[in-house]
Motif scaffolding. Structure first.
Motif, PDB file in Angstrom:
ATOM      1  N   MET A 168       0.844  -1.183   0.000  1.00 31.56           N
ATOM      2  CA  MET A 168       0.000   0.000   0.000  1.00 31.56           C
ATOM      3  C   MET A 168       0.884   1.240   0.000  1.00 31.56           C
ATOM      4  N   LYS A 169       0.605   2.180  -0.890  1.00 34.55           N
ATOM      5  CA  LYS A 169       1.334   3.439  -0.938  1.00 34.55           C
ATOM      6  C   LYS A 169       0.777   4.391   0.109  1.00 34.55           C
ATOM      7  N   THR A 170       1.680   5.043   0.814  1.00 33.53           N
ATOM      8  CA  THR A 170       1.299   6.032   1.802  1.00 33.53           C
ATOM      9  C   THR A 170       1.520   7.408   1.210  1.00 33.53           C
ATOM     10  N   SER A 171       0.577   8.315   1.454  1.00 32.04           N
ATOM     11  CA  SER A 171       0.700   9.686   0.996  1.00 32.04           C
ATOM     12  C   SER A 171       0.325  10.617   2.142  1.00 32.04           C
ATOM     13  N   VAL A 172       1.172  11.611   2.384  1.00 28.84           N
ATOM     14  CA  VAL A 172       0.908  12.605   3.414  1.00 28.84           C
ATOM     15  C   VAL A 172       0.988  13.963   2.750  1.00 28.84           C
ATOM     16  N   GLN A 173      -0.030  14.793   2.985  1.00 34.71           N
ATOM     17  CA  GLN A 173      -0.080  16.114   2.370  1.00 34.71           C
ATOM     18  C   GLN A 173      -0.095  17.196   3.426  1.00 34.71           C
ATOM     19  N   LEU A 174       0.683  18.249   3.168  1.00 29.75           N
ATOM     20  CA  LEU A 174       0.726  19.411   4.043  1.00 29.75           C
ATOM     21  C   LEU A 174       0.432  20.658   3.229  1.00 29.75           C
TER      22      LEU A 174
END
Length: 147
Positions: A1-7
């Motif tokens: 599973m790809k993890t994505s974090v956005q700021l």
């Protein structure tokens, strides 16, 4: 599973620690070595500083959008602003010319950030269609040993 974090942060230097801390936490989780993490922090900091200083120079204020995306073989970091764009190829050519004709001690301040990002990361892409987007990729398992 790809993890994505956005700021999304204000385009102000006071908020860059949030980006660096997020990068550090994700990079540790993904298994990057200390030296690789430090390289990423420098490159991402340079991209963010460029957006703050140059992208919003004439606009007064704005936002930075930073996306960290886990890849199968590393980490991709996108730094995007909606500020003033620039001619990427012209900037590279101008800096390259200065690097070949000037001693490092005499080089003008600024303009070396793109080269630094390229030296520290495995892949650098710059899009300047609307605002500026810098995409930095660091691969897991690559050693930065000198040959």
């Amino acid at each position: 599973m790809k993890t994505s974090v956005q700021l999304t942060i204000p385009a102000e230097a006071d908020y860059l620690d949030i980006v660096r801390l997020t990068l550090y936490g994700l990079a540790v989780k993904l298994g990057f070595e200390y030296e690789q993490i430090e390289d990423m922090k420098v490159a991402v900091g340079e991209a963010c500083n460029n957006a703050i200083i140059h992208g919003y120079e004439h606009l007064g204020s704005g936002e930075l959008h930073v996306n960290f995306e886990q890849q199968l073989d590393g980490l991709k970091i996108c730094i995007r602003d909606n500020g003033t764009s620039f001619n990427y190829q012209q900037a590279i050519n101008r800096t390259a010319g200065a690097l070949h004709t000037t001693r490092l001690s005499d080089a003008p301040t600024g303009g070396l950030g793109l080269y630094m990002m390229q030296a520290l990361m495995d892949h650098v892409e710059v899009n300047t269609t609307s605002g500026t987007e810098v995409i930095l990729t660091k691969l897991l398992g690559r050693k930065e040993e000198m040959a």
